[in-house]
Design a protein around this motif. Structure first.
Motif, mmCIF file in Angstrom:
data_model
loop_
_atom_site.group_PDB
_atom_site.id
_atom_site.type_symbol
_atom_site.label_atom_id
_atom_site.label_comp_id
_atom_site.label_asym_id
_atom_site.label_seq_id
_atom_site.Cartn_x
_atom_site.Cartn_y
_atom_site.Cartn_z
ATOM 1 N N TYR A 242 83.426 -34.002 120.346
ATOM 2 C CA TYR A 242 83.772 -33.121 121.463
ATOM 3 C C TYR A 242 85.252 -32.750 121.474
ATOM 4 O O TYR A 242 85.685 -31.966 122.313
ATOM 5 C CB TYR A 242 83.407 -33.777 122.803
ATOM 6 C CG TYR A 242 81.931 -33.812 123.080
ATOM 7 C CD1 TYR A 242 81.181 -32.646 123.216
ATOM 8 C CD2 TYR A 242 81.268 -35.025 123.216
ATOM 9 C CE1 TYR A 242 79.822 -32.683 123.486
ATOM 10 C CE2 TYR A 242 79.900 -35.079 123.490
ATOM 11 C CZ TYR A 242 79.193 -33.900 123.624
ATOM 12 O OH TYR A 242 77.849 -33.943 123.889
ATOM 13 N N LEU B 121 78.374 -34.790 127.051
ATOM 14 C CA LEU B 121 79.786 -34.561 127.365
ATOM 15 C C LEU B 121 80.174 -35.351 128.607
ATOM 16 O O LEU B 121 81.256 -35.934 128.661
ATOM 17 C CB LEU B 121 80.061 -33.072 127.573
ATOM 18 C CG LEU B 121 81.491 -32.731 127.994
ATOM 19 C CD1 LEU B 121 82.503 -33.173 126.940
ATOM 20 C CD2 LEU B 121 81.626 -31.244 128.280
ATOM 21 N N ASN C 43 74.165 -31.423 128.524
ATOM 22 C CA ASN C 43 75.450 -30.728 128.628
ATOM 23 C C ASN C 43 75.331 -29.467 129.480
ATOM 24 O O ASN C 43 76.206 -29.184 130.303
ATOM 25 C CB ASN C 43 75.989 -30.390 127.238
ATOM 26 C CG ASN C 43 76.505 -31.602 126.501
ATOM 27 O OD1 ASN C 43 76.626 -32.682 127.065
ATOM 28 N ND2 ASN C 43 76.787 -31.431 125.230
#
Length: 190
Positions: free
Chosen positions: A69, A22, A148
């Motif tokens: 995402y 991310l 993440n």
């Protein structure tokens, strides 16, 4: 939680996950946002905005990760534009939003909801292999899942994500603040 009985669609969903963290996708998303704002553009324009000179596997993988995402949207092959989530994430350190984005891909969400974040990597990999992922895909999924989770911890520890410090309360025994005594008068010097 990942159930022992999975149908073909569930297995396909598990195999579809971003091969980037991310944190990396937010960096790419911010580049895209700076260059195209909220405008829908062709994929060739989008990949140029994030630093790729040609449409190739790496460029398509990067766009795919942004899509996984929820940072970009638009029909595949038609065009892309930034989502409201990307705009909000690029302007703040909203922990709830970052956590939602980090665990949006099915495999990461299921690991998080199942409480697997405390398991060792080898246990996680075996678990994912048992759910239909190849050894390589399981290793990649665990690596990104851990990245993440670490990103969320780092983001929550950053000074920007902490509320401003309040001034220390005055000591009750100190009483009200006193003003300085008046200046001494000098006696007639001439």
């Amino acid at each position: 939680m990942i159930s022992p009985m999975m149908d073909a669609k569930d297995k396909a969903d598990l195999n579809q996950f971003p091969r980037r963290s991310l944190k990396d996708c937010l960096r790419l998303g911010k580049l895209l946002l700076e260059k195209i704002s909220n405008t829908q553009v062709d994929q060739h324009v989008a990949i140029g905005a994030i630093g790729y000179s040609t449409m190739n596997g790496a460029a398509m993988s990067a766009l795919g990760a942004l899509r996984h995402y929820g940072l970009i949207e638009g029909p595949r092959g038609k065009g892309v534009c930034a989502t409201a989530a990307l705009v909000k994430a690029s302007r703040s350190d909203d922990q709830a939003l970052l956590a939602e984005l980090a665990f949006r891909p099915a495999v990461f969400r299921q690991l998080k909801e199942g409480g697997f974040e405390t398991c060792t990597d080898d246990v996680l990999m075996k678990h994912l292999e048992g759910r239909g992922l190849s050894a390589r895909a399981a290793r990649d999924a665990v690596k990104i899942f851990r990245a993440n989770a670490a990103f969320l911890v780092d983001a929550s520890d950053s000074p920007a994500s902490r509320p401003p410090a309040l001034p220390a309360p005055a000591s009750p025994s100190a009483g009200p603040p006193r003003s300085a005594p008046p200046a001494a008068k000098q006696i007639g010097r001439a």
